[in-house]
Every structure is written in structure tokens, then in C-alpha cells.
Design an enzyme around this catalytic site. Sequence first.
Site, PDB file in Angstrom:
ATOM      1  N   CYS A 141      -1.975   8.875   7.133  1.00 39.15           N
ATOM      2  CA  CYS A 141      -0.233   8.558   7.477  1.00 39.15           C
ATOM      3  C   CYS A 141      -0.310   8.778   8.895  1.00 39.15           C
ATOM      4  O   CYS A 141       0.411   8.123   9.751  1.00 39.15           O
ATOM      5  CB  CYS A 141       0.670   9.632   6.728  1.00 39.15           C
ATOM      6  SG  CYS A 141       0.625   9.343   5.139  1.00 39.15           S
ATOM      7  N   CYS A 176       0.830  -1.140  -0.111  1.00 38.45           N
ATOM      8  CA  CYS A 176       0.020   0.069  -0.146  1.00 38.45           C
ATOM      9  C   CYS A 176       0.856   1.360  -0.090  1.00 38.45           C
ATOM     10  O   CYS A 176       0.392   2.278  -0.020  1.00 38.45           O
ATOM     11  CB  CYS A 176      -0.902   0.087   1.167  1.00 38.45           C
ATOM     12  SG  CYS A 176      -1.919  -1.626   1.174  1.00 38.45           S
TER      13      CYS A 176
END
Lengths: 384, 384, 125, 125
Positions: free
Chosen positions: D102, D33
Site C-alpha cells: 500500500c 485488486c
Amino acid sequence: MDYASGSPVDERVLEDMKPYFSEHFGNPSSFHSYGFKALEAIKNARMRVGGLIEALPEEIVFTSGATEANNLALIGAAARYKNRGSRIVISSIEHISILNVCKELSRQGFEIKYAPVDKDGILDLDALTELVDDKTMLVSVMTANGEIGTIQPIKKAAEIAHDKKALFHTDATVAAGKIPLDVNESDVDLMTLSSNDLYGPKGMGALYVRRGIRLKPIIIGGGQEGGMRSGTENVPGIVGMGKAAELAKVEMRSEADRLTKLRDRLINGVLDSVPESYLNGHPIQRLPNNANIRFSYIEGESLLLSLDELGVQLSSGSACAAKTLEPSHVLIALGLKHEEAHGSLVFTLGKYNTGEQIDYVIQQMPGVVKRLRAVSPLTPKELM
Amino acid sequence: MDYASGSPVDERVLEDMKPYFSEHFGNPSSFHSYGFKALEAIKNARMRVGGLIEALPEEIVFTSGATEANNLALIGAAARYKNRGSRIVISSIEHISILNVCKELSRQGFEIKYAPVDKDGILDLDALTELVDDKTMLVSVMTANGEIGTIQPIKKAAEIAHDKKALFHTDATVAAGKIPLDVNESDVDLMTLSSNDLYGPKGMGALYVRRGIRLKPIIIGGGQEGGMRSGTENVPGIVGMGKAAELAKVEMRSEADRLTKLRDRLINGVLDSVPESYLNGHPIQRLPNNANIRFSYIEGESLLLSLDELGVQLSSGSACAAKTLEPSHVLIALGLKHEEAHGSLVFTLGKYNTGEQIDYVIQQMPGVVKRLRAVSPLTPKELM
Amino acid sequence: MYSEKVLELFRNPKNVGEIPDADGVGTVGNPVCGDMMTIYLKVEDDKIVDIKFKTFGCGAAIATSSMTTELAKGKTLEEAMKITRADVADELGGLPPIKMHCSNLAADALHEAIKDYRRKRGEKV
Amino acid sequence: MYSEKVLELFRNPKNVGEIPDADGVGTVGNPVCGDMMTIYLKVEDDKIVDIKFKTFGCGAAIATSSMTTELAKGKTLEEAMKITRADVADELGGLPPIKMHCSNLAADALHEAIKDYRRKRGEKV
Ligand SMILES: Cc1ncc(COP(=O)(O)O)c(C=O)c1O
Ligand SMILES: Cc1ncc(COP(=O)(O)O)c(C=O)c1O
């Protein structure tokens, strides 16, 4: 070194455009001397853009860019020639504007087939031959890919299409001005061109439409551009694209030689100095200005950011993919694993790149990669 | 005096655009500092264009011009909201880009109704109320007409549309920058804007799309402009349109006053000095910069040609109509006979027109008309 | 857009006017379509000795009227019947394609005027 | 695009590395990913006395890893469990919307490492 996503306009181009912003601001459809002046300028630009690909002036349809030209080519042909068949075959590494148009056409009932490429990104012609059948209406294969630089055998692809009476479109956005193109020699029916890739202004493109082919317009109105693209003509933009095409035609050969040398110096320099770095795409059948290099164990964006801070502007794939954070579909099509795709950098060289810049990158690259690998949990001990 | 079909770019606009041709040539989707610079510039332009019509920046979708914006508004809404109904109502004096899009939509199964205008070109609101029914999906009425200058009651038209839950679009191409516009006050859902009409660069336009409304894109690809308009952004063009919008906002009021005076001096001067000349369009509800005058017994193009030779550039209707040689559908909609429509001239004044120029036209006009009338078989003896 | 010759004739058309006691009159077109033209003839010994026109129309219509009358003047009727739109356009140094219709019109009006003359004389036309 | 704080931590991340004899280790994400992160903890008296990370990912991923470890260092496990992605993003002067994912990752890795520590001690987590 990111000319693929945007290029400065050549000063000579801008110089030619300037009068059309101010004194010669006429509308080419207007019935007075200002209008005639604009009409003349457009005629001239049409000749120049045609000249770059050996097309007739009247075979050039100006658009607002390569995306629009791709849309016009595929949607316009599909609407007009649907009686010829319902299948459209494209390569698996087309630009997102082709891919997404095909998704839309598939919703409208067309059957889309994707021809694979080999590990260097070269179209598999045997597979294409199998996919193109009697009910195929259109085949679209890009002249060269902007991310991996691989140049496609479009002449052979066109032949396969024409054997089955399908139209052949090629997206030459990144190829035009970099390698010689000849629509007659390659027997292309439709070809997409972009102005900015020729150091012309942004917001301009063109579609070559072979004489005798009619497309249903996607922008409808006053019937400009032979009815294929309405809207008051962007005269300075058209003039600029014309000049850019003319300059490209004259200067392409020597500039390509120069860039090929820089490109190979860059590729060899980086591959030699950075362990576990690899070239993506074909080593020889590639655009003079493209290098796509993969660095194991690290992620592309962090590489971009580090290099940007060192004054080196790059891209990790198509500018569009930057938005979705997806790995490039082009690299995946080459058979790379996702994490390999994530760690790739695209270098697109241009007019203003020099040997010193290349050497600077070669010199900086090992340190940048090493630093990021030190942070990465994937890096094997022996590389640290 | 043909600013309607093309305007010079304001020098201050060009000044702002220049750096984006050369130094700041980044792609706003690119992940590096050049890209971010471009992104910032676009954000700023979006704010300025929004500011001109009291819209939010995120409600502005940049396009390649007014024609494309009109196409996106109508085709995009029709595709997206067809479940709301199959009827589209427009005024009978819309621009050809609206008319031709509606013809295409009618081929796709939509029912198009045309709301008439009165003899001065003002929309018949009662007729509109009758035409807009429960299955009406969209109503489109231009803010002002470029040929006859008539300003429409768009706030009331929007109300009629919304009463039946239809969307309301207005083509403000020639009105923006000339008269104050407020999408909230007028309760408009979609509004077309053109850059060049604001003295910005050609090849640029915008569509205001009210928050919450989604349109199906007509140009598909990388998903720029919030997915509503793909293609690498024309950064210098966008920056230019932004600056032009900002200047328009600041300078509109005083410039409108100046132009209104010039316009009325022109109208009165010509009507007084040329027998059997008449004003087309509404005497007061008209754009500050538009005069449309009809001269009996002679044909428009020969008038244009004579005036062009005297250094006065004019138009005899929409620039598009010039191509088909048809009389303007707008003048016919006012109830004029074909031969009357043929003998009409459009004066669109702009920034650089002066009182002396107006007086020169007033002084030349009687002679030009007299000369052409002498050649015409229609002229009555007493006028010769 | 127009050739210098067209512009010159538009500026200074020859043979504008009417001939009150014309031997033949031909009118074609109509103002609704934006172009209308009348040609007047004086004929002597089967020759066109005087010719005049009046035109409502574009610059090209006026220039082709002028050129057509110039070409016809002094010709026999038979010769004048052979003047084609191509002749007129050629003499003018070409016309924009969209304007070819106009040169058609002038030649037609000339032919109509000749037919009118012949009809008046009891000839079959 | 990134705040100065994010860039600063990207350039000079704190607490990079591994702790070979860590008391707790948490890994989230995966290279497929494009983002993967491991956090290593040393715990004494229920307090985080040392913390290190390794991150494969974008600039924001590296900066949020650094910031998360800084925020956690010296905190009790209970306090550290309360560190949210919003806290991390705030401390960084904001993150671009597309990058909020993130900051999520770093807080998650921290929480995983704490759970690992507790699991190893036989606590129910
Ligand atoms: C191969 C190819 N085709 C089309 C496009 C679209 O160009 P634009 O975004 O300028 O319309 C690109 C842009 O990167 C491209 O690389
Ligand atoms: C009212 C109106 N709408 C739309 C347009 C189309 O503008 P463009 O040709 O710049 O796309 C015009 C152009 O004259 C216009 O007058």
C-alpha cells in the site's frame, strides 16, 4: 458480530470442562480409575455430539477442529476408496481447507471438478448431476457457507452422489447448531463438525463417519478414535464439545428464531439506510445468523477498521482470506466483480448479540460508508 | 503416579487460559481488535515455548499434540526431502506414533532401520553410525523414553545424522520440562513437544522446526502456522502451553531435584522390600520422575488393579500398549523376556507427589506382590 | 471397566491353590502371552468334588478362573464340559470385549483338566 | 496490527479530495485488486503548493495516501520524486509486512502525478 471466526465458550460448557483440567486428568487408555473416568466422559460426549446430528456415538471421530476433519474426510476417503474412481466433485464455494486439500489430491492424480452455484450461492444441481460420473469417488458439498450463509440442498446432492455410488461428505462447520441436521434423513456418509461454532472450546472438531465406512487416518500412532485419529484424547475439549452439542440441540430452535429476527432487522435496516448497498447470498435459504452486505465504491478492510473503532467487530470474508488480501472466492463464484467483492461485509450474529446492537450498527453504518465513499475515487458525485 | 499418561493442568496455566475462552475469543486471522488480541497472545506463547528449548519464536509450529507433531516431523520431512535419500533411521524404542508413521512410510517406499539400545535402554551409537548411510534422509531418536525414563545421547546422535547430511528429529515429549533442552547446543533440526507433559492443557503440542527447514503440511487449509499447520488456532490451548513452558523453565531445576530424591527413595524402597524385583532402564541416565520396576512371576495388569484399589494409579507401560495387551516393545528391546516385560510397572512422579505417598507405596507393595504371587502358577515355593 | 463382580472375585478369589494328588490337571496359555492358568481336579463318582486353580494374568483372568472353578464345583464331568466362556462371562456380569479371551482361557483349562482325568483313566477323549 | 499513527491518519486523513484544475494527476492501482489511488497536484515555481488524493483501499492505503501528500506538500518536484515507500512507512511508525504494498502505491501515485505535470509541460519524463 463476527461469531463465524471465533465464539466465546458458553459458561455452562466451561463449567463442565473444568474438572477435566484438574481432578479428572486421566488418560482414557490408562488402566486405572482415573482413566476409566476419562473414558466415561468421552463416551458421554460422543453420544451428545452424535445426538446433535442423529448419529450413533461410535460414528463420531473427534479431531482437533473442522480443518482436520475436512482433511481426514477427503484425504482419508481418497486413500481408502481410490479403487472406486479418481474423480472428486466439490462445490465452488467450499472452505479453503476443502479447496486446498483438493489441490493436493489433484497433484496425487485425482481429478477435481467444481460444481457451480447460482447468483444467490445455491448449488446448481443439474450441473452437479452432469459432473458426477461413474468414476466419481466422492462428492463434497458444504451444508451452509460461512460467508454468505446460503444453505445447500445437501439431501439432493447426496442422492446424486449415491446414484453413482460415490461417497457424500458435507462440511457442516457453520450449519451445525444453527439449523437441524440429520445424517440419516439427508443420507450423508461423512460430516464435518466444529466445536467452537457450537460455543464449545477451540481446537476441537469431529467427523461423522457412517458405520461401515473406513478412512485411512492422517494422524497415525496409538490408534485412538477407532484407529482413525491417533493421539492422547483432549478430554476437556471433548467434554466441552459434547456439552456444547447438547446445549445446541436443546436451544437451537428458539435461538434460531431470535437470530433470524435480528438478522432481518439488520439486513433491512442497513439496506434501507445506506444507498447502493446489497445483500449477498440467498434472502431466505440462509443461516439464521448470517448477513453479508455489499457496499459499492469502498473497500472492505477500511470498513472493518472504521467499525472496529466504533466497537463493532466484523469480517470481510473468511478469516483466512484476510491473510492473502484476495477477494473472497465465494463472492466471485456468485458472479460478483472483484471490486464488488472487496466491498462486502460479513455479519455473523450470535448468542450475545442484542437488538440494541443491531440498531447501533444500523445507525452508524450510513455515516461510516459516507465518510469512506468521500475518500474513494470511484464514488459518483451524486452519492457524496 | 501415572503422570506420563496425563497430568493436571497447573492452576496458574488455567488462570491464564480463562480469558481466552470468554472475553478474548477472537480469531488471530480476523481483522479487528479481538483478532489482534489473539494474535498477540499467540506471539507471546510462541516466545515462551521457544524459550524452553532455546529456539526462536518463529521456529515453533503449534499442533494438536505430540502425536501430530511426530507425524508432521516425519511425514512432512519425508515428503519434502525425499530427494535426499530414502532411508530413515530411528531407535527401536520410539513411541508408537513414530513407529506407526515409519510403517506407513515404509509402505510408501522408504527404508526404515531400527537402531538398537543396550540393556539399560541407551542408544547404541556405534550401531547408529553403521545404519546412517549417504542415502539416509532423517534420523529420529527420542530425547528420553516415557516408559523406562532413559535419557538418550541426542547430541551425539544428531552429529551422526549430520555427518551424512541427514535431518535429525527428536521426540522430547516426556523430556521437556524435566531436563534442560537446547536445540542449538544439541544441533537438533526438529523437536516434538507436548503441552500436557508440561502441565499445560491436553490437545496441544508443538514442533520445533529449525529455520530454513520446510515441511510439507499434513493438515491443509487456511495456511496458519506459516503454512505448516492449518486450522483456526486453539488460542486458549496455545496460551496455556506458553504459560506451562514458562513455568517449566523457571521451576524445572528445583522440581527435578525434588523428584529425583523421591524417585530414588521409591526405587530403593521397593527393591529392598520386595524380593525378585528389579529396575528397568538406566539407574542414572534417567528422567527425574521415572521409575520402572519389574516383579517376577506376576502380571502387570493385576498389579495395576490391586494398586488402583489402594488408591495408587500406575501404568504398566505406554497407555497405548494397554489397549493391545501386548508387552511393551520398549522392554522387549532391552532384552527382557515377554513374561518379565508383562510384570513391569511404570511410576511417573509429578508435581503433586509427596514423600508420604512414596512411603505408602513402599509399604503396600510387598503385600500386593505377595498376594498375587500366591495365585500365580509360576511362583517358586520358597517365595510363598 | 470391570463389573463389580469381577473386581470382587479379583480381590477375593475362591479356590486358589494346588491339589497335590489331583485326579486331573489342565494348563492353558503361557506366560509369554501374559496369561497362564492351571486347574486341578478331584473327582469322585464322575463328580468334581474339589477344584483349585493358579493363574498368571490380568484381573479378568483371575476372576474368570475363580468363577469357572465355582461353576464347576459339584458338577458331573459331563455338565462341567458344557461350561462355556459365555456362561462364565455372564455370571461375571459381562467382560470388556478385549478381555473375552481370558474367560475363554479358564473354560479351556477346566476342559483340559477333565480330559486329563479321562485320559488317565484310559478313556478316549 | 496498525500503529497509532496509521490509525490516526485513517480516522482523520489530510488532503482528501480532488483539484478540479490540477496541474498534474497520477492514478495507480485498480479496484479489481482492491486498491486504487489518485493524486492531484498544484505546482508553482517547481514546488507543490497544493496536493489532494482519493483512495479506494484498505486502512493502510488511506493512511499512506494522507502521509505521502503531507510529506510532498511544499517540496520541490525533485525532492518529492525522492520520497520512497520506506520514507512513508517510517513516518507512519511502520506497516505490517503484508501491507507494504500500500505504501508503495501512494509514492507511486505521487511520482505519476509529477510525471503527468512534466509531460503536460512538454518535459521528457
Ligand atoms: C465452512 C467451514 N469449514 C471449515 C472451517 C475450518 O474451521 P477451523 O479453522 O476451525 O478448522 C471453517 C472456518 O471458518 C468454515 O467456515
Ligand atoms: C515419547 C512420546 N512421544 C509421543 C507421545 C504421544 O503423545 P500424545 O498422545 O499426547 O499425542 C507420547 C505419549 O505418551 C510419548 O510418551
